[in-house]
Write an enzyme that holds these catalytic residues in place. Structure first.
Site, short mmCIF file in Angstrom:
data_model
loop_
_atom_site.label_atom_id
_atom_site.label_comp_id
_atom_site.label_asym_id
_atom_site.label_seq_id
_atom_site.Cartn_x
_atom_site.Cartn_y
_atom_site.Cartn_z
N PRO A 76 -3.64 -6.90 8.79
CA PRO A 76 -2.31 -7.51 8.85
C PRO A 76 -2.39 -9.01 9.12
O PRO A 76 -1.45 -9.75 8.86
CB PRO A 76 -1.61 -6.80 10.02
CG PRO A 76 -2.46 -5.63 10.37
CD PRO A 76 -3.83 -5.87 9.81
N ASP B 238 5.26 -9.64 -17.10
CA ASP B 238 5.69 -9.00 -15.85
C ASP B 238 6.25 -10.01 -14.87
O ASP B 238 6.04 -11.21 -15.01
CB ASP B 238 4.48 -8.32 -15.19
CG ASP B 238 4.14 -7.01 -15.87
OD1 ASP B 238 5.03 -6.38 -16.43
OD2 ASP B 238 2.95 -6.64 -15.82
N GLU C 39 -7.74 0.63 15.79
CA GLU C 39 -7.19 -0.70 16.15
C GLU C 39 -7.77 -1.80 15.26
O GLU C 39 -7.48 -2.99 15.46
CB GLU C 39 -7.46 -1.02 17.62
CG GLU C 39 -6.68 -0.15 18.59
CD GLU C 39 -5.18 -0.15 18.28
OE1 GLU C 39 -4.62 -1.22 18.04
OE2 GLU C 39 -4.59 0.94 18.26
C1 LIG Z 1 -3.54 0.48 12.61
S1 LIG Z 1 -4.20 -0.86 11.68
C2 LIG Z 1 -4.75 -1.94 12.94
C3 LIG Z 1 -3.74 -2.93 13.34
C4 LIG Z 1 -4.24 -3.94 14.34
N1 LIG Z 1 -4.41 -3.33 15.64
C5 LIG Z 1 -3.24 -5.08 14.46
O1 LIG Z 1 -2.35 -5.01 15.31
O2 LIG Z 1 -3.34 -6.05 13.69
C6 LIG Z 1 -5.67 -0.20 11.03
C7 LIG Z 1 -6.15 -0.85 9.76
O3 LIG Z 1 -5.16 -0.73 8.75
C8 LIG Z 1 -5.28 -1.81 7.83
N2 LIG Z 1 -3.96 -2.48 7.76
C9 LIG Z 1 -2.89 -2.23 8.55
N3 LIG Z 1 -1.84 -2.99 8.20
C10 LIG Z 1 -2.24 -3.73 7.13
C11 LIG Z 1 -1.61 -4.70 6.33
N4 LIG Z 1 -0.36 -5.08 6.54
N5 LIG Z 1 -2.32 -5.23 5.32
C12 LIG Z 1 -3.59 -4.88 5.10
N6 LIG Z 1 -4.25 -3.95 5.84
C13 LIG Z 1 -3.60 -3.38 6.85
C14 LIG Z 1 -6.38 -2.73 8.36
O4 LIG Z 1 -7.56 -2.43 7.69
C15 LIG Z 1 -6.45 -2.33 9.80
O5 LIG Z 1 -7.72 -2.57 10.36
#
Ligand SMILES: C[S@@+](CC[C@H](N)C(=O)[O-])C[C@H]1O[C@@H](n2cnc3c(N)ncnc32)[C@H](O)[C@@H]1O
Length: 250
Positions: A88, A168, A115
């Site tokens: 994220p 597109d 996490e």
């Molecule tokens: C539960 S998330 C971890 C979130 C992290 N603790 C944080 O607050 O930024 C687990 C994984 O999902 C993926 N992920 C979650 N949200 C994402 C997003 N908006 N874009 C890309 N990958 C995402 C990433 O690989 C991340 O390590």
């Protein structure tokens, strides 16, 4: 284009990566998708890939060693590939980013879970960080699928001529014009006469105008910075817009 996906859940990719356009592209050798289970590089008998965070706190963190092993093993086979972390905190994934990535030799995409990954994965191995948007997914697998899908359709010859990406949304900076197919009327809603007229020049003009109208209504910020042609300027005027004020203000 070679995609290598590092994941704890390779089975999730069955379906999205093995149907329709991506299947055809793989069968033709235009793209190659390799799935790698990060646990294969864990070194204890339980194949542990995560551990509790230093400093305490909720959840688990993906360990650095299995990921390091996975990345290094794949990199050895594909030295020219770029390593991408789904997170994220990454740069927002857009059409432009997809275009940029489609010019790479290959992508190694890390799917986080829990996490997220130990920070040293990011500092030691990652070339680029991509976010799907300002929300949190349960894992990086769906983000990886989106990246593979959007990038693949920009790889030359993946789309057939009739599916060309050049018309597109976002390809020329604007959203796409409204599309219709048979029947000509449904529940009182008629297909615009112009589309049934057979007048291709007028159809093209109508479509361009609708692109501008739709973009202005839903995503006015996209109009900013577009290089308008002489013809576009006429259409903007017809829509009551000043071509110099491309933020969509009349
Ligand atoms: C539960 S998330 C971890 C979130 C992290 N603790 C944080 O607050 O930024 C687990 C994984 O999902 C993926 N992920 C979650 N949200 C994402 C997003 N908006 N874009 C890309 N990958 C995402 C990433 O690989 C991340 O390590």
């Amino acid at each position: 284009m070679k995609f290598d996906i590092l994941t704890l859940f390779p089975a999730m990719f069955e379906g999205p990566m093995t149907e329709s356009i991506l299947k055809r592209a793989s069968d033709k050798g235009l793209i190659e998708i390799g799935l790698h289970n990060i646990r294969d590089w864990a070194f204890d008998k339980h194949a542990t890939a995560d551990d509790s965070p230093y400093g305490g706190g909720a959840g688990m963190v993906m360990k650095v060693e299995p990921l390091a092993g996975a990345i290094e093993a794949v990199k050895e086979k594909r030295p020219g590939s770029k390593v991408i972390l789904t997170t994220p905190g990454g740069r927002p994934f857009t059409h432009q980013v997809a275009q940029e990535l489609s010019r790479e030799e290959g992508l190694i995409i890390i799917c986080g879970r829990y996490e997220g990954v130990d920070e040293r994965v990011r500092t030691l191995f990652v070339d680029d960080e991509i976010s799907l948007g300002d929300f949190v997914l349960t894992g990086g697998e769906i983000a990886a699928m989106v990246i593979v899908d959007a990038v693949s359709r920009l790889v030359p010859a993946v789309l057939g001529h009739e599916e060309s990406a050049q018309y597109d949304s976002f390809a020329d900076g604007l959203l796409e014009y409204p599309q219709y197919t048979r029947p000509p009327e449904f529940r009182g809603e008629k297909v615009p006469d112009i589309l049934l007229s057979g007048n291709h020049a007028e159809i093209a003009k109508w479509r361009r105008k609708e692109q501008i109208r739709r973009t202005l209504a839903s995503r006015p910020e996209l109009l900013d910075g577009i290089e308008w042609s002489k013809q576009d300027k006429k259409l903007l005027k017809e829509l009551g817009l000043d071509p110099h004020l491309t933020k969509g203000t009349a």
